[in-house]
Design an enzyme around this catalytic site. Structure first.
Site, PDB file in Angstrom:
ATOM      1  CE  LYS A 111     -12.579 -10.287   0.950  1.00 40.98           C
ATOM      2  NZ  LYS A 111     -12.509 -10.961  -0.214  1.00 40.98           N
ATOM      3  CE  LYS A 194      -5.675  -8.602   3.621  1.00 38.14           C
ATOM      4  NZ  LYS A 194      -6.349 -10.081   3.253  1.00 38.14           N
ATOM      5  CE  LYS A 197      -5.990  -8.187  -5.921  1.00 34.41           C
ATOM      6  NZ  LYS A 197      -6.619  -9.320  -6.305  1.00 34.41           N
TER       7      LYS A 197
HETATM    8  P1  AMP Z   1      -6.347 -11.727  -3.470  1.00 40.69           P
HETATM    9  O1  AMP Z   1      -5.880 -10.568  -3.923  1.00 40.69           O
HETATM   10  O2  AMP Z   1      -7.090 -11.606  -1.966  1.00 40.69           O
HETATM   11  O3  AMP Z   1      -7.038 -12.840  -4.323  1.00 40.69           O
HETATM   12  O4  AMP Z   1      -4.947 -12.561  -2.922  1.00 40.69           O
HETATM   13  C1  AMP Z   1      -4.214 -13.172  -3.599  1.00 40.69           C
HETATM   14  C2  AMP Z   1      -2.780 -13.895  -2.914  1.00 40.69           C
HETATM   15  O5  AMP Z   1      -2.343 -12.527  -2.556  1.00 40.69           O
HETATM   16  C3  AMP Z   1      -3.146 -14.484  -1.813  1.00 40.69           C
HETATM   17  O6  AMP Z   1      -2.181 -15.827  -1.803  1.00 40.69           O
HETATM   18  C4  AMP Z   1      -3.289 -13.724  -0.646  1.00 40.69           C
HETATM   19  O7  AMP Z   1      -2.657 -14.275   0.530  1.00 40.69           O
HETATM   20  C5  AMP Z   1      -2.031 -12.902  -0.978  1.00 40.69           C
HETATM   21  N1  AMP Z   1      -2.217 -11.544  -0.262  1.00 40.69           N
HETATM   22  C6  AMP Z   1      -3.094 -10.677  -0.786  1.00 40.69           C
HETATM   23  N2  AMP Z   1      -2.725  -9.508   0.271  1.00 40.69           N
HETATM   24  C7  AMP Z   1      -1.487  -9.929   0.920  1.00 40.69           C
HETATM   25  C8  AMP Z   1      -0.887  -9.115   1.643  1.00 40.69           C
HETATM   26  N3  AMP Z   1      -1.267  -7.833   2.126  1.00 40.69           N
HETATM   27  N4  AMP Z   1       0.233  -9.556   2.039  1.00 40.69           N
HETATM   28  C9  AMP Z   1       0.756 -10.803   1.900  1.00 40.69           C
HETATM   29  N5  AMP Z   1       0.003 -11.627   0.997  1.00 40.69           N
HETATM   30  C10 AMP Z   1      -1.162 -11.016   0.530  1.00 40.69           C
END
Ligand code: AMP
Ligand code: TRP
Length: 332
Positions: A111, A194, A197
């Site tokens: 990041k 991956k 967002k």
């Molecule tokens: P975040 O949007 O980064 O706050 O992630 C929220 C949840 O979504 C966390 O448990 C992450 O591990 C999961 N997550 C985010 N992106 C992915 C992805 N590409 N594949 C699987 N899980 C994800």
């Protein structure tokens, strides 16, 4: 008793990775455990957020959780900044965690990018706040996607060091819960990245609010390779884009990837993509519609968050009081 905690950042649109890596699993756990789910707005501001958008996103993600099937009466749903105990315990953990531990965090390196000197101190200390989120409830299990594994190892290290330093058996050593066929959903444009967002390409991800047209366009445009689908998941190891689409199909249809491979053995991507589109629309369509309906009622969403914050405080505050006693903070 087992207690579940997990968090999600209220930034940008919820996407298929959030849904398959996190939300669906949260829903599956809600009747087996006591569950606490948090919109982590304090984590969000570790990188710049427009204040209006942050507030709107916090409601939108709350709507997404409810639309995905989380019952707000049964689970504790709230936003992090409404429960000050998170920040208070995070300070104690800033003094427990070692610089060397944080220096190993790969997410910070990703990041912060090349210009590390210009990253916020909050982005660097983020894993300590995450440990506080979990341990301020003494949560025993944390359902997350693969990308959070390292942060959970750090959470255990912090719990262990606190227990050792103060000679107490106070914090549990929290276990990650990483399950399902798509624990790491990849970008539709590049199978080595991956789904995220923050990817500038809209076509790289399917958002939970995407309509029929967007979903079919994004799947049609998803990168693939010229070979037909193999009957064996092992043969996909060198074909990351194909592997990703098969994993997504498996997760959305609640089948194993092995079963999906044998179902589509020898098929061309064009016909597989048609079936994947239909499946994605049938699963995500109703969730997106319910989300859109809930977002129109901010009063309801705020009342869910208000009740959730009260319930969260009732659990967290006595635990924080014990921490303050253990550390030796006088409360005259
Ligand atoms: P975040 O949007 O980064 O706050 O992630 C929220 C949840 O979504 C966390 O448990 C992450 O591990 C999961 N997550 C985010 N992106 C992915 C992805 N590409 N594949 C699987 N899980 C994800
Ligand atoms: N770091 C997580 C992410 O980016 C979000 C998060 C914050 C979290 N605190 C948490 C997840 C506590 C699980 C438990 O996805």
């Amino acid at each position: 008793m087992d207690r579940i905690f997990s968090g999600i950042q209220p930034t940008g649109d919820l996407h298929l990775g959030n849904y398959l890596g996190a939300l669906r699993n949260w829903v599956a756990l809600q009747h087996k455990y006591e569950c606490i789910y948090c919109m982590v707005d304090m984590h969000a501001i570790t990188v710049w957020q427009d204040p209006k958008e942050l507030a709107a996103s916090t409601r939108e993600v709350t709507a997404g959780l409810i639309a995905a099937g989380l019952d707000p009466d049964h689970n504790v749903l709230f936003n992090q900044s409404a429960v000050p105990a998170h920040a208070e315990l995070a300070w104690v953990f800033n003094c427990v965690a070692r610089l060397g531990w944080l220096n190993r965090m790969t997410q910070f390196k990703e990041k912060a990018g090349k210009n590390k000197e210009n990253a916020s101190v909050g982005l660097y200390a983020y894993p300590n706040l995450m440990a506080a989120d979990i341990l301020v409830y003494k949560a025993t299990h944390v359902p997350v996607g693969e990308d959070q594994k390292q942060h959970l190892e750090l959470t255990r290290d912090i719990a262990q060091k606190f227990n050792n330093d103060y000679n107490q058996n106070f914090f549990p050593l929290t276990e990650p819960l990483i399950f399902g066929e798509a624990t790491r959903v990849m970008s539709l444009r590049d199978g080595n990245n991956k789904m995220s967002k923050s990817d500038p390409s809209e076509n790289s991800r399917i958002n939970m609010t995407d309509g029929l047209d967007d979903i079919s366009r994004k799947i049609r445009k998803a990168k693939t390779d010229p070979e037909p689908l193999p009957g064996d998941r092992k043969a996909l190891e060198s074909r990351p884009e194909a592997a990703n689409l098969i994993d997504i199909y498996a997760a959305l249809s609640d089948q194993s990837t092995a079963d999906v491979c044998s179902k589509f053995e020898g098929a061309q991507f064009s016909s597989f993509k048609e079936e994947l589109t239909e499946l994605a629309i049938s699963v995500l369509g109703p969730v997106g519609e319910e989300m859109a309906r809930l977002v129109k009622d901010p009063g309801y969403l705020d009342s869910v968050l208000r009740t959730g914050a009260e319930r969260a405080k009732a659990i967290a505050n006595p635990i924080l009081d014990d921490v303050y006693d253990i550390v030796g903070f006088l409360r005259p």
